[in-house]
Design an enzyme around this catalytic site. Structure first.
Site, PDB file in Angstrom:
ATOM      1  N   HIS A   1      92.671  14.608  25.395  1.00  0.00           N
ATOM      2  CA  HIS A   1      92.140  14.187  24.179  1.00  0.00           C
ATOM      3  C   HIS A   1      91.174  13.092  23.938  1.00  0.00           C
ATOM      4  CE1 HIS A   1      93.685  11.909  20.353  1.00  0.00           C
ATOM      5  NE2 HIS A   1      93.483  10.964  20.741  1.00  0.00           N
ATOM      6  N   GLU A   2      91.072  11.950  25.031  1.00  0.00           N
ATOM      7  CA  GLU A   2      90.467  10.997  25.421  1.00  0.00           C
ATOM      8  C   GLU A   2      89.090  11.954  25.706  1.00  0.00           C
ATOM      9  OE1 GLU A   2      91.281   8.413  24.870  1.00  0.00           O
ATOM     10  OE2 GLU A   2      93.508   8.269  24.955  1.00  0.00           O
TER      11      GLU A   2
ATOM     12  N   GLY B   1      96.608   5.851  26.614  1.00  0.00           N
ATOM     13  CA  GLY B   1      94.916   6.136  26.253  1.00  0.00           C
ATOM     14  C   GLY B   1      94.190   5.006  25.491  1.00  0.00           C
TER      15      GLY B   1
ATOM     16  N   HIS C   1      86.953  12.328  22.456  1.00  0.00           N
ATOM     17  CA  HIS C   1      86.438  11.300  22.103  1.00  0.00           C
ATOM     18  C   HIS C   1      85.440  10.836  22.318  1.00  0.00           C
ATOM     19  CE1 HIS C   1      89.499   8.965  19.427  1.00  0.00           C
ATOM     20  NE2 HIS C   1      90.381   8.855  20.154  1.00  0.00           N
TER      21      HIS C   1
ATOM     22  N   CYS D   1      96.818   9.286  17.524  1.00  0.00           N
ATOM     23  CA  CYS D   1      96.100   8.549  18.212  1.00  0.00           C
ATOM     24  C   CYS D   1      95.701   6.581  17.422  1.00  0.00           C
ATOM     25  CB  CYS D   1      94.069   9.669  17.358  1.00  0.00           C
ATOM     26  SG  CYS D   1      93.231   8.534  18.045  1.00  0.00           S
ATOM     27  N   LEU D   2      95.302   6.122  18.163  1.00  0.00           N
ATOM     28  CA  LEU D   2      95.242   5.359  17.866  1.00  0.00           C
ATOM     29  C   LEU D   2      93.901   4.933  16.028  1.00  0.00           C
ATOM     30  CD1 LEU D   2      95.396   2.928  21.345  1.00  0.00           C
ATOM     31  CD2 LEU D   2      97.384   3.158  19.115  1.00  0.00           C
TER      32      LEU D   2
ATOM     33  N   GLN E   1      86.206   3.897  20.861  1.00  0.00           N
ATOM     34  CA  GLN E   1      87.392   3.230  19.433  1.00  0.00           C
ATOM     35  C   GLN E   1      87.311   1.808  19.168  1.00  0.00           C
ATOM     36  OE1 GLN E   1      90.701   5.682  22.092  1.00  0.00           O
ATOM     37  NE2 GLN E   1      91.216   5.979  19.932  1.00  0.00           N
TER      38      GLN E   1
END
Ligand code: GNR
Ligand code: NI
Length: 167
Positions: free
Chosen positions: A133-134, A46, A137, A91-92, A51
């Site tokens: 999660h997204e 995702g 963000h 997480c990236l 981000q």
């Protein structure tokens, strides 16, 4: 298409609150294409626009093994959330850190696609967790902020050490 630079925690820009998309134009389609390429290359399941330093309510997700099931969520809203799940998240923007976070097991989401068409999606398991999660963000929240202050402190120290080693 282009690969975009992913912001790393702690970066103040990750805490901006994303604004709703109001115009569904070519620029939005390019952003979605670039975000998808960035997510697939990373690789991740995702990515939220914040981000890549774009404070708009745009998410791409693909939890399929074949990496052929892209879901694009613009201006997403949770209509229903039920059950409990704790899946280990990564997480990236927080590389190398994996922790359990409490999430709903199922969510019903309303969103727009990249063409401005509204749809609803019922998700469960990893897809549901990834969407939550997204959506965090988009509110400026990184998953580690669900953890205790002590764990957050340890994670910041570990990331600072990683950064020193790579410098
Ligand atoms: O690649 C990712 N994996 C992941 C695993 C469990 C729960 C959530 C995620 S999302 C993450 C990519 C990312 O940072 N999205 O914001
Ligand atoms: Ni993330």
């Amino acid at each position: 298409m282009a690969r975009l630079n992913i912001l790393r925690y702690p970066d103040a820009r990750l805490h901006k609150v994303a604004a709703p998309v109001t115009v569904f134009d070519e620029g939005l389609k390019r952003l979605v294409a670039d975000m998808a390429e960035t997510m697939y290359t990373a690789p991740g399941i995702g990515l939220a626009a914040i981000q890549v330093d774009v404070a708009k309510q745009v998410i791409v997700v693909d939890v399929s093994e074949r990496r052929d099931s892209l879901v694009v969520l613009v201006n997403p809203e949770i209509l229903e959330a039920t059950g409990n799940s704790d899946i280990e998240e990564g997480c990236l923007s927080v590389p190398g850190i994996y922790e359990l976070v409490e999430r709903a097991e199922r969510v019903k989401v309303r969103a727009y696609d990249r063409n401005g068409n509204a749809f609803t999606l019922e998700a469960q398991g990893l897809l549901a967790v990834c969407i939550q999660h997204e959506m965090d963000h988009l509110k400026g929240k990184v998953f580690v902020e669900h953890l205790s202050q002590l764990k957050q402190q340890r994670i910041r120290a570990k990331l600072a050490k990683q950064l020193r080693k790579s410098a």
